[in-house]
Scaffold this motif. Sequence first.
Motif, PDB file in Angstrom:
ATOM      1  N   ASP A 122       0.885  -1.225   0.096  1.00  0.00           N
ATOM      2  CA  ASP A 122       0.110  -0.126  -0.096  1.00  0.00           C
ATOM      3  C   ASP A 122       0.898   1.291  -0.005  1.00  0.00           C
ATOM      4  O   ASP A 122       1.879   1.393   0.748  1.00  0.00           O
ATOM      5  N   PRO A 123       0.538   2.427  -0.947  1.00  0.00           N
ATOM      6  CA  PRO A 123       1.076   3.502  -0.585  1.00  0.00           C
ATOM      7  C   PRO A 123       1.029   4.179   0.610  1.00  0.00           C
ATOM      8  O   PRO A 123       0.016   4.123   1.124  1.00  0.00           O
ATOM      9  N   LEU A 124       2.013   5.071   0.968  1.00  0.00           N
ATOM     10  CA  LEU A 124       2.139   5.827   2.446  1.00  0.00           C
ATOM     11  C   LEU A 124       2.854   7.020   2.055  1.00  0.00           C
ATOM     12  O   LEU A 124       4.192   6.898   1.615  1.00  0.00           O
ATOM     13  N   THR A 125       2.313   8.203   2.472  1.00  0.00           N
ATOM     14  CA  THR A 125       2.874   9.436   2.240  1.00  0.00           C
ATOM     15  C   THR A 125       3.277  10.017   3.573  1.00  0.00           C
ATOM     16  O   THR A 125       2.338   9.969   4.381  1.00  0.00           O
ATOM     17  N   ILE A 126       4.266  10.574   3.708  1.00  0.00           N
ATOM     18  CA  ILE A 126       4.782  11.281   4.798  1.00  0.00           C
ATOM     19  C   ILE A 126       5.318  12.649   4.474  1.00  0.00           C
ATOM     20  O   ILE A 126       5.868  13.015   3.422  1.00  0.00           O
ATOM     21  N   THR A 127       4.709  13.579   5.072  1.00  0.00           N
ATOM     22  CA  THR A 127       4.755  15.155   4.959  1.00  0.00           C
ATOM     23  C   THR A 127       5.465  15.576   6.130  1.00  0.00           C
ATOM     24  O   THR A 127       5.665  15.095   7.215  1.00  0.00           O
ATOM     25  N   THR A 128       5.726  16.870   5.991  1.00  0.00           N
ATOM     26  CA  THR A 128       6.312  17.732   6.997  1.00  0.00           C
ATOM     27  C   THR A 128       5.488  17.601   8.364  1.00  0.00           C
ATOM     28  O   THR A 128       5.995  17.792   9.452  1.00  0.00           O
ATOM     29  N   ALA A 129       4.171  17.670   8.290  1.00  0.00           N
ATOM     30  CA  ALA A 129       3.191  17.419   9.622  1.00  0.00           C
ATOM     31  C   ALA A 129       3.379  16.259  10.135  1.00  0.00           C
ATOM     32  O   ALA A 129       2.903  16.134  11.552  1.00  0.00           O
ATOM     33  N   ASP A 130       4.033  15.193   9.595  1.00  0.00           N
ATOM     34  CA  ASP A 130       4.268  14.045  10.219  1.00  0.00           C
ATOM     35  C   ASP A 130       5.637  13.737  11.093  1.00  0.00           C
ATOM     36  O   ASP A 130       6.070  12.972  11.538  1.00  0.00           O
ATOM     37  N   LEU A 131       6.371  14.729  10.794  1.00  0.00           N
ATOM     38  CA  LEU A 131       7.692  14.718  11.343  1.00  0.00           C
ATOM     39  C   LEU A 131       7.857  14.812  12.802  1.00  0.00           C
ATOM     40  O   LEU A 131       6.803  15.360  13.481  1.00  0.00           O
ATOM     41  N   THR A 132       8.618  13.872  13.482  1.00  0.00           N
ATOM     42  CA  THR A 132       8.893  13.863  14.850  1.00  0.00           C
ATOM     43  C   THR A 132       9.953  14.405  15.603  1.00  0.00           C
ATOM     44  O   THR A 132      10.199  15.989  15.541  1.00  0.00           O
ATOM     45  N   LEU A 133      10.834  13.825  16.125  1.00  0.00           N
ATOM     46  CA  LEU A 133      12.277  14.482  16.618  1.00  0.00           C
ATOM     47  C   LEU A 133      13.384  13.507  16.750  1.00  0.00           C
ATOM     48  O   LEU A 133      12.768  12.328  16.498  1.00  0.00           O
ATOM     49  N   PHE A 134      14.375  13.958  17.221  1.00  0.00           N
ATOM     50  CA  PHE A 134      15.494  13.005  17.278  1.00  0.00           C
ATOM     51  C   PHE A 134      15.904  12.201  15.972  1.00  0.00           C
ATOM     52  O   PHE A 134      15.829  12.790  14.995  1.00  0.00           O
ATOM     53  N   HIS A 135      16.036  10.977  16.142  1.00  0.00           N
ATOM     54  CA  HIS A 135      16.522  10.352  14.930  1.00  0.00           C
ATOM     55  C   HIS A 135      15.417   9.946  13.846  1.00  0.00           C
ATOM     56  O   HIS A 135      14.374   9.166  13.975  1.00  0.00           O
ATOM     57  N   GLN A 136      15.329  10.866  12.612  1.00  0.00           N
ATOM     58  CA  GLN A 136      14.190  10.650  11.543  1.00  0.00           C
ATOM     59  C   GLN A 136      15.130  11.097  10.198  1.00  0.00           C
ATOM     60  O   GLN A 136      14.591  11.888   9.627  1.00  0.00           O
ATOM     61  N   PRO A 137      15.779   9.861   9.866  1.00  0.00           N
ATOM     62  CA  PRO A 137      16.521  10.202   8.462  1.00  0.00           C
ATOM     63  C   PRO A 137      15.457  10.494   7.232  1.00  0.00           C
ATOM     64  O   PRO A 137      16.095  11.198   6.249  1.00  0.00           O
ATOM     65  N   ILE A 138      14.306  10.113   7.563  1.00  0.00           N
ATOM     66  CA  ILE A 138      13.367  10.310   6.311  1.00  0.00           C
ATOM     67  C   ILE A 138      12.863  11.747   6.292  1.00  0.00           C
ATOM     68  O   ILE A 138      12.547  12.008   5.212  1.00  0.00           O
ATOM     69  N   ALA A 139      13.276  12.559   7.122  1.00  0.00           N
ATOM     70  CA  ALA A 139      13.049  14.126   7.169  1.00  0.00           C
ATOM     71  C   ALA A 139      13.812  14.637   5.959  1.00  0.00           C
ATOM     72  O   ALA A 139      13.528  15.549   5.343  1.00  0.00           O
ATOM     73  N   ALA A 140      14.900  13.955   5.527  1.00  0.00           N
ATOM     74  CA  ALA A 140      15.741  14.593   4.553  1.00  0.00           C
ATOM     75  C   ALA A 140      15.013  14.271   3.100  1.00  0.00           C
ATOM     76  O   ALA A 140      15.056  15.042   2.373  1.00  0.00           O
ATOM     77  N   LEU A 141      14.280  13.228   3.188  1.00  0.00           N
ATOM     78  CA  LEU A 141      13.763  12.787   1.951  1.00  0.00           C
ATOM     79  C   LEU A 141      12.339  13.822   1.406  1.00  0.00           C
ATOM     80  O   LEU A 141      11.976  14.109   0.564  1.00  0.00           O
ATOM     81  N   VAL A 142      11.810  13.739   2.592  1.00  0.00           N
ATOM     82  CA  VAL A 142      10.677  14.933   2.929  1.00  0.00           C
ATOM     83  C   VAL A 142      11.014  16.144   2.087  1.00  0.00           C
ATOM     84  O   VAL A 142      10.046  16.839   1.497  1.00  0.00           O
ATOM     85  N   ALA A 143      12.104  16.505   2.714  1.00  0.00           N
ATOM     86  CA  ALA A 143      12.583  17.986   2.455  1.00  0.00           C
ATOM     87  C   ALA A 143      12.938  18.263   0.919  1.00  0.00           C
ATOM     88  O   ALA A 143      12.522  19.023   0.203  1.00  0.00           O
ATOM     89  N   GLN A 144      13.463  17.039   0.609  1.00  0.00           N
ATOM     90  CA  GLN A 144      13.980  16.931  -1.009  1.00  0.00           C
ATOM     91  C   GLN A 144      12.978  16.876  -1.877  1.00  0.00           C
ATOM     92  O   GLN A 144      13.073  17.479  -3.067  1.00  0.00           O
ATOM     93  N   ASN A 145      11.658  16.342  -1.539  1.00  0.00           N
ATOM     94  CA  ASN A 145      10.615  16.243  -2.412  1.00  0.00           C
ATOM     95  C   ASN A 145       9.889  16.971  -1.953  1.00  0.00           C
ATOM     96  O   ASN A 145       8.420  17.022  -2.216  1.00  0.00           O
ATOM     97  N   GLY A 146      10.089  18.319  -1.464  1.00  0.00           N
ATOM     98  CA  GLY A 146       8.967  19.600  -1.562  1.00  0.00           C
ATOM     99  C   GLY A 146       7.899  19.331  -0.274  1.00  0.00           C
ATOM    100  O   GLY A 146       6.883  19.849  -0.247  1.00  0.00           O
TER     101      GLY A 146
END
Length: 364
Positions: A122-146
Motif C-alpha cells: 500500500d502507498p504511504l505518504t509522509i509530509t512535514t506535518a508527520d515529522l517527530t524528533l531525534f532520529h528521523q532520516p526520512i526527514a531529509a527525503l521529505v525536504a528534498q521532495n517539497g
Amino acid sequence: MTFLRALALAAIGPVIMTGCGSHAVIPARPTAKIAPPAQTVAVPVPPPAPKHVDPPEALAETIRSAVRNFDGKAGVAVTSVDDGWEVDANGDTRMPQQSVSKTWVAMTVLAQRDQGRLSLDDPLTITTADLTLFHQPIAALVAQNGGSYTSTVGAILKRALTMSDNTCNDKLLWLVGGPPAVREFIKSRDLGNIRFGPGERLLQSGTAGLDWKQSYSLGRNFYQARAALPTDVRRKAFNAYIADPPDGAAPAAVAKALARLKKGELLSAGSTAWLINTMQSSHTGKNRLRGAVPSDWVFGHKTGTGQDFEGRTAGYNDIGILTAPDGKSYTVAVMIGDTARTIPQRWELMHTVVNAIVAADRNG
C-alpha cells in the motif's frame, strides 16, 4: 381287583393323563442368557510430557553476577526457544523501552496485514506535518521532495525497524489506529508485562518536561526548548519517567514474546519470516549485542536509546533472537533503565550476556 393292583394303578394314572392328548403341555427347560461379547474401546495414549530442561547454571550465574555488579538499573532475560528454559536477573522490573517498542508497532502492522486490513505494498505518504524528533532520516527525503515523500507501508516499516526512524514508526502507529491498537495487540497475544507509550512526540517531550509543539520537529527547536527549561523541571520529569515509564517493559516478558514470535505463535508464517528477516538486517547498535555475536551465528534485533540528563541515560537497550549454527535459537533482552556508566561499559554488559549464551550452547 386286588388291593395291591388298585394301589399301583392309582400311582401311574396321573402320569398317563399328563403325557397324552392334544392339549398336553410339557414345561420348557429354562435356557441360560448369553452375555454379548464385550466391546473394546480404544483409549488414546496421552502425549509424553515435554522434557524438562534446566537452564545452564553457568549462564544463570553469569547473568546474575553481571546485573548485580552493574552500576545502574538494569535487567536481563534469556529464553531458549527450543528447550523452553528461562534465565533472568531483575527480569520482572519494567524498564524504559524507547525504540524497542517499535517491535510492537511492527507486529501490529503485520497482524493487520494478516487480517487483510492492509498490504505492505500500500502507498504511504509522509509530509512535514508527520515529522517527530531525534532520529528521523526520512526527514531529509521529505525536504528534498517539497515537503511530501511517498513510499510503501513495507518500505516505511523497514526504515522504522532497521534505521530506528521515529517519524516512520509514528506514521505506521497512527496508520494502524494509534497507541490503543498496539496495546490491544499486546493484550490479545497475552504478551504480559509490556506497556506501550503515547507515541514518540508525547513520550519524548514529557520525559524532557515539555508540552509538545509541532515546531519542535524542525531543526534544533526541540533541543533549544529543552535547554531553556529550569534544571529542576527537567530533573523532576526525567526521574518521573524512569520511576514509572509509560513505555516500560519487563525484560523477561520481552524475551518470551520474541520466543513466541520465533515459534510462529504471534503472526502468520509469512509475516513472521518477514519480521525476523528484517530484524536481521538492522543497521543500528553494531557494538551492542551484535558486537559479541560469532560470525557463524545469525542475529536479528531492535535497539532503544533514551534521553541523557546530568550524565545519566534513561533507557539503553538491545533485544533480539540469536540462532546458533546447529539451528538452536535463544531470545535475549538487555535493558538498562538508568545508568551513568559509559557506553563501552554498557556494551560490556551486553557482550557478557551474549558470550554466556554462546558458551552455554557449545557446552550443551
